[in-house]
Design an enzyme around this catalytic site. Structure first.
Site, short mmCIF file in Angstrom:
data_model
loop_
_atom_site.label_atom_id
_atom_site.label_comp_id
_atom_site.label_asym_id
_atom_site.label_seq_id
_atom_site.Cartn_x
_atom_site.Cartn_y
_atom_site.Cartn_z
N SER A 178 -10.13 -28.07 38.54
CA SER A 178 -11.58 -28.05 38.72
C SER A 178 -11.97 -26.77 39.44
O SER A 178 -11.64 -25.68 38.99
CB SER A 178 -12.03 -29.31 39.48
N THR A 179 -12.62 -26.88 40.60
CA THR A 179 -13.11 -25.70 41.31
C THR A 179 -11.97 -24.72 41.58
O THR A 179 -10.96 -25.07 42.19
CB THR A 179 -13.74 -26.12 42.65
N HIS A 204 -12.71 -29.01 34.66
CA HIS A 204 -14.13 -29.34 34.82
C HIS A 204 -14.93 -28.08 34.57
O HIS A 204 -14.83 -27.11 35.33
CB HIS A 204 -14.40 -29.87 36.23
N MET A 298 -12.04 -29.86 43.56
CA MET A 298 -12.70 -30.73 44.53
C MET A 298 -12.78 -32.15 43.98
O MET A 298 -13.04 -32.35 42.80
CB MET A 298 -14.10 -30.20 44.84
N ASP A 301 -10.50 -36.70 40.86
CA ASP A 301 -10.26 -36.97 39.44
C ASP A 301 -8.81 -36.68 39.08
O ASP A 301 -8.27 -35.62 39.43
CB ASP A 301 -11.20 -36.11 38.59
#
Length: 361
Positions: A178-179, A204, A298, A301
């Site tokens: 993600s991030t 993401h 972050m 998930d």
């Protein structure tokens, strides 16, 4: 209501962008900044949910500021600039959106419409990544929430029905991030060889950017990287990136495994969701032939399904805190006891190669 900091060296453009954003019901501009140094102080003071960044600014250009922001204080950032050719580049640097400034032939009404559409498309991300609270409350998954997820049709692989490994000698690699994942994945893929098992990736990513990111990975890797479409046969030497608005899963058709995209509800607050991908692999292939990797990001998930893969015999690794932009998703997986090895970003590519050759399991 999502709060926004507008960064632009032009007073008139700041005023125009502020008025346009303030006209959107779910958004409010709480401050503006005229350069990167002013923006740094405003971010500390106001802790906005989102920043908009111009590229051409005095003292420090917007690209350098964006890179520093993602390294030191990662948060959702949208570039609003006249340099449209920089669109893909700034995404690689960590931006979640790019809005070209109007040219001489575009009306302000059309520009306002583009801003509105772009920001509204990011609301799902803002709900997840808001940084207004320095110490987010621990997520509690209620029984009611779990029941809702389990009412989804079994074909959507939300339920956990682990398969025994059916790939035989073949292997499969799955990566969740993600991030900070865009830059991190690029670094990993640059070091991979082209004789690897199929790789599935859930990053993401906002809708509209996944294709350009897949192309970027493809251009910087020996592997052939695709933005996944429905029904693609998984092949060695190929990688498959989830589209920005669909869950990436797999299914067995005869003797081959194929991608299956799901346009269903968000899981763990995301679509695409790492949990959905990991669980699908566990259900269809099983753990014995699978390597699951949790990279920077972050939230939590992927941690639930990664534990299920781990319990079913998968080889699982997580990126270490030192090399993560945000040590959220890997930390959650580690806390759940879902991880066999904790690995620095610089070592992940070699771990993938070693797993593929049988040296790691």
């Amino acid at each position: 209501m999502y709060t926004v900091l507008v960064i632009d060296d032009s007073p008139s453009m700041r005023r125009i962008i502020k008025d346009m954003i303030n006209s959107i019901d779910e958004f409010e501009v709480i401050a503006d900044a005229y350069d990167a140094y002013d923006a740094r102080e405003k971010i500390k003071e106001y802790e906005p949910d989102l920043v908009t960044i111009d590229i051409n600014m005095p003292k420090m250009n917007g690209v350098t500021f964006l890179r520093n922001l993602m390294r030191l204080h990662p948060m959702p950032a949208v570039v609003i600039s006249g340099e449209s050719v920089r669109g893909n580049d700034i995404f690689d640097d960590g931006a979640v959106g790019f809005i070209p400034k109007p040219d001489s032939g575009e009306s302000m009404a059309a520009f306002a419409k583009r801003i509105k559409e772009s920001l509204l498309n990011l609301t799902f991300l803002l709900k997840r990544y808001t940084l207004k609270k320095p110490t987010p409350k621990k997520k509690v998954i209620s029984k009611k929430h779990m029941d809702v997820e389990r009412k989804i049709h079994p074909d959507e692989v939300i339920r956990s029905t682990p398969a025994r490994s059916s790939f035989g000698a073949k292997k499969l690699i799955a990566i969740g991030s993600s991030t900070g994942g865009v830059e991190s994945l690029l670094k990993v893929f640059k070091s991979l060889t082209n004789n690897l098992p199929p790789i599935l990736i859930t990053q993401h990513i906002p809708y509209g950017f996944s294709k350009s990111f897949a192309d970027r990975l493809n251009d910087n890797s020996c592997l052939t990287v695709h933005e996944a479409t429905d029904g693609m046969i998984l092949e060695e030497g190929h990688a498959y990136l989830s589209p920005g608005n669909m869950h990436l899963t797999i299914e067995k058709v005869g003797s081959v495994y194929k991608t299956k995209l799901l346009d269903t509800v968000k899981v763990s607050h995301h679509r695409p969701s790492v949990d959905v991908m990991f669980r699908s692999i566990n259900n269809v292939v099983g753990g014995g032939s699978t390597m699951a990797i949790m990279m920077t990001g972050m939230g939590d998930d992927g941690s639930i399904a990664m534990k299920e893969l781990y319990d079913n015999g998968a080889y699982t690794i997580a990126q270490n805190e030192e090399s993560c932009v945000v040590f959220g998703m890997p930390a959650k997986a580690i806390q759940k006891g879902a991880v066999k090895d904790i690995v620095h970003l610089n070592e992940i590519a070699q771990y993938i190669i070693d797993f593929s050759s049988g040296k790691k399991r």
